[in-house]
Design a protein around this motif. Structure first.
Motif, PDB file in Angstrom:
ATOM      1  N   UNK A  33       4.896   6.280 -19.493  1.00  0.00           N
ATOM      2  CA  UNK A  33       5.303   4.721 -19.878  1.00  0.00           C
ATOM      3  C   UNK A  33       4.681   3.964 -18.771  1.00  0.00           C
ATOM      4  N   UNK A  34       4.473   4.658 -17.239  1.00  0.00           N
ATOM      5  CA  UNK A  34       4.095   3.931 -16.285  1.00  0.00           C
ATOM      6  C   UNK A  34       2.600   4.332 -15.736  1.00  0.00           C
ATOM      7  N   UNK A  35       1.970   3.396 -14.911  1.00  0.00           N
ATOM      8  CA  UNK A  35       0.856   3.691 -14.291  1.00  0.00           C
ATOM      9  C   UNK A  35       1.178   4.212 -12.821  1.00  0.00           C
ATOM     10  N   UNK A  36       0.380   5.550 -12.673  1.00  0.00           N
ATOM     11  CA  UNK A  36       0.608   6.229 -11.179  1.00  0.00           C
ATOM     12  C   UNK A  36      -0.932   6.072 -10.921  1.00  0.00           C
ATOM     13  N   UNK A  37      -0.967   5.639  -9.672  1.00  0.00           N
ATOM     14  CA  UNK A  37      -2.039   5.373  -8.984  1.00  0.00           C
ATOM     15  C   UNK A  37      -1.984   6.640  -7.767  1.00  0.00           C
ATOM     16  N   UNK A  38      -3.008   7.427  -7.647  1.00  0.00           N
ATOM     17  CA  UNK A  38      -3.239   8.523  -6.632  1.00  0.00           C
ATOM     18  C   UNK A  38      -4.229   8.193  -5.867  1.00  0.00           C
ATOM     19  N   UNK A  39      -3.915   8.410  -4.499  1.00  0.00           N
ATOM     20  CA  UNK A  39      -5.153   8.117  -3.335  1.00  0.00           C
ATOM     21  C   UNK A  39      -5.519   9.366  -2.804  1.00  0.00           C
TER      22      UNK A  39
ATOM     23  N   UNK B 292      -6.184  15.486   0.365  1.00  0.00           N
ATOM     24  CA  UNK B 292      -4.605  15.300  -0.371  1.00  0.00           C
ATOM     25  C   UNK B 292      -4.428  14.369  -1.118  1.00  0.00           C
ATOM     26  N   UNK B 293      -4.156  14.595  -2.599  1.00  0.00           N
ATOM     27  CA  UNK B 293      -3.978  13.353  -3.352  1.00  0.00           C
ATOM     28  C   UNK B 293      -2.496  12.914  -3.259  1.00  0.00           C
ATOM     29  N   UNK B 294      -2.107  11.711  -3.152  1.00  0.00           N
ATOM     30  CA  UNK B 294      -0.797  11.370  -2.938  1.00  0.00           C
ATOM     31  C   UNK B 294      -0.488   9.839  -3.619  1.00  0.00           C
ATOM     32  N   UNK B 295       0.695   9.550  -4.066  1.00  0.00           N
ATOM     33  CA  UNK B 295       0.823   8.521  -4.653  1.00  0.00           C
ATOM     34  C   UNK B 295       0.647   7.150  -3.961  1.00  0.00           C
ATOM     35  N   UNK B 296       0.494   6.121  -4.360  1.00  0.00           N
ATOM     36  CA  UNK B 296       0.443   4.753  -3.499  1.00  0.00           C
ATOM     37  C   UNK B 296       1.773   4.349  -2.981  1.00  0.00           C
ATOM     38  N   UNK B 297       2.769   5.014  -3.467  1.00  0.00           N
ATOM     39  CA  UNK B 297       4.070   4.367  -3.292  1.00  0.00           C
ATOM     40  C   UNK B 297       4.174   5.185  -1.948  1.00  0.00           C
ATOM     41  N   UNK B 298       3.371   6.270  -1.254  1.00  0.00           N
ATOM     42  CA  UNK B 298       3.772   6.671  -0.021  1.00  0.00           C
ATOM     43  C   UNK B 298       3.004   5.992   1.079  1.00  0.00           C
TER      44      UNK B 298
ATOM     45  N   UNK C 216       2.013   3.349   4.171  1.00  0.00           N
ATOM     46  CA  UNK C 216       2.712   2.588   5.035  1.00  0.00           C
ATOM     47  C   UNK C 216       2.364   1.295   4.712  1.00  0.00           C
ATOM     48  N   UNK C 217       3.046   0.240   5.565  1.00  0.00           N
ATOM     49  CA  UNK C 217       2.606  -0.860   5.396  1.00  0.00           C
ATOM     50  C   UNK C 217       1.108  -1.540   5.962  1.00  0.00           C
ATOM     51  N   UNK C 218       0.819  -0.759   6.732  1.00  0.00           N
ATOM     52  CA  UNK C 218      -0.774  -1.022   7.317  1.00  0.00           C
ATOM     53  C   UNK C 218      -1.561  -0.311   6.299  1.00  0.00           C
ATOM     54  N   UNK C 219      -1.540   1.106   5.790  1.00  0.00           N
ATOM     55  CA  UNK C 219      -2.151   1.332   4.570  1.00  0.00           C
ATOM     56  C   UNK C 219      -2.399   0.594   3.532  1.00  0.00           C
ATOM     57  N   UNK C 220      -1.228  -0.014   3.188  1.00  0.00           N
ATOM     58  CA  UNK C 220      -1.113  -0.786   1.662  1.00  0.00           C
ATOM     59  C   UNK C 220      -2.100  -1.963   2.048  1.00  0.00           C
ATOM     60  N   UNK C 221      -1.970  -2.757   3.288  1.00  0.00           N
ATOM     61  CA  UNK C 221      -2.855  -3.758   3.394  1.00  0.00           C
ATOM     62  C   UNK C 221      -4.397  -3.248   3.470  1.00  0.00           C
ATOM     63  N   UNK C 222      -4.788  -2.248   3.974  1.00  0.00           N
ATOM     64  CA  UNK C 222      -5.971  -1.845   4.143  1.00  0.00           C
ATOM     65  C   UNK C 222      -6.363  -1.807   2.426  1.00  0.00           C
ATOM     66  N   UNK C 223      -5.654  -0.826   1.723  1.00  0.00           N
ATOM     67  CA  UNK C 223      -6.135  -0.553   0.481  1.00  0.00           C
ATOM     68  C   UNK C 223      -6.242  -1.994  -0.150  1.00  0.00           C
TER      69      UNK C 223
END
Length: 116
Positions: free
Chosen positions: A2-8, A16-22, A24-31
């Motif tokens: 029921x939800x969308x999971x984005x792996x990076x 390594x594939x990891x969920x977007x929820x992991x 950091x703030x800087x990584x989130x900004x860059x993505x």
């Protein structure tokens, strides 16, 4: 379910594939910035994105990444980029500025700076 999971795919960690929820703030900004730049480059006759506004996020970047991001934004030919930020290190890099300066607890003033 029921939800969308984005792996990076993290190539700094051996692919390594990891969920977007992991991220950091800087990584989130860059993505987020990479997605915005990628979407803005998609052009159709009825849709053209030539202006981007970026609100904050620069404070989450290391000095090296901040320089990389600013270098990238300066190379965007044909696009206007508005940056909203409290990061003082950006002042030297941005030639045209609109600054909001506090006068007291209830008033501010707007100052326009144009460095040719």
């Amino acid at each position: 379910a029921g939800s969308l999971t984005i792996l990076l795919r993290d190539f700094y960690q051996g692919g390594t594939a990891r969920p977007a929820s992991t991220l950091s703030g800087g990584e989130s900004f860059l993505v987020s910035l990479a997605l915005a730049l990628g979407l803005s480059s998609i052009s159709q006759q009825s849709l053209s994105v030539d202006t981007l506004f970026i609100d904050e996020g620069f404070g989450t970047l290391s000095e090296g990444y901040l320089q990389t991001v600013m270098d990238t934004l300066e190379k965007l030919g044909g696009k206007k980029v508005g940056i909203i930020s409290h990061v003082s290190g950006l002042r030297e890099r941005i030639k045209a500025q609109i600054q909001v300066r506090r006068i007291d607890n209830s008033r501010s003033e707007i100052v326009t700076l144009l460095d040719e």
